[in-house]
Design a protein around this motif. Structure first.
Motif: not given
Length: 253
Positions: A169-188
């Motif tokens: 909003q501060r940057a003046g973007w119109k119709d702003p949308v924020v989404d998140t998703q999570t990846l889970t990876i297993r390491y040895s």
């Protein structure tokens, strides 16, 4: 009085980590899953809003899910990897800008978001994805265990996705949308995780990175990492991807 933006990150190191990661991508075994996830999400969003850009700027890599979509549209795609997102862009008038990574290591994120908006043509679309603040808890715990008495700054502070709507909003973007998703990876092993991060330009870009980690501290970090292993002997690691979507107004403001 003009406030000074704290210098947490080095623009030079940010550019170098991307260049090195792109070079590492020439190896067949290089990790690509974060970049590919970002690219797939962008391609799906473009298809959903039926946006077929005629002039695109891509900052970061352009994996096949996104590259294929842009190629099918027949528009012109420009490589923006030489652009400093914290400075005014050398060109404008794009109807689509894609940013994969990079924004996790800028000192002035609101300023970068303004530069992105200004580089769009009126009504143009920007989608920017980067690794967010809920990422890499296992690696962070291992680094703290490595140097418990005087821990050095070895990992980035990352953006909390809850702050992103206000920034847009501060940057003046119109119709702003924020989404998140999570990846889970297993390491040895810790070293495999670190290699995967370097493959995808997720390494250190701190202005003051400190001295290299010592052999004893590295041993403690490896042991602490494996202490978090599940019943299968592997350590689950979480990577949060934050995606910002918005437009420049039709009035060009």
């Amino acid at each position: 009085m003009t406030s000074q933006v704290p210098r947490i990150f080095s623009p030079r190191r940010r550019a170098l980590r991307l260049a090195r990661a792109l070079a590492r991508q020439r190896r067949d075994e290089a990790a690509r899953f974060v970049w590919e996830d970002m690219a797939e999400e962008m391609a799906e969003r473009l298809a959903f809003v039926r946006h077929e850009p005629k002039r695109t700027l891509v900052i970061g890599p352009c994996p096949s899910p996104l590259g294929d979509y842009l190629a099918r549209g027949g528009g012109h795609v420009e490589d923006g990897n030489a652009i400093d997102p914290e400075s005014p862009f050398p060109a404008s008038g794009f109807d689509f800008i894609a940013v994969l990574g990079q924004l996790d290591a800028v000192n002035d994120l609101p300023g970068a978001l303004i530069h992105l908006r200004n580089a769009l043509e009126p009504g143009g679309l920007v989608i920017a994805s980067f690794v967010g603040g809920q990422s890499l808890p296992s690696l962070r715990a291992a680094m703290l265990a490595a140097e418990p008495d005087r821990p050095a700054a070895r990992m980035h502070p990352l953006v909390d996705h809850r702050a992103a709507p206000g920034l847009l909003q501060r940057a003046g973007w119109k119709d702003p949308v924020v989404d998140t998703q999570t990846l889970t990876i297993r390491y040895s092993a810790l070293d495999v995780l670190v290699s995967d991060l370097r493959d995808q330009a997720l390494g250190n870009a701190l202005a003051d990175a400190g001295s290299p980690i010592g052999k004893a501290a590295l041993g403690r970090a490896r042991a602490a990492f494996l202490d978090r292993a599940d019943e299968g002997g592997k350590v689950p690691e979480r990577i949060e991807i934050v995606t910002l979507t918005g437009r420049r107004s039709l009035a060009g403001t």
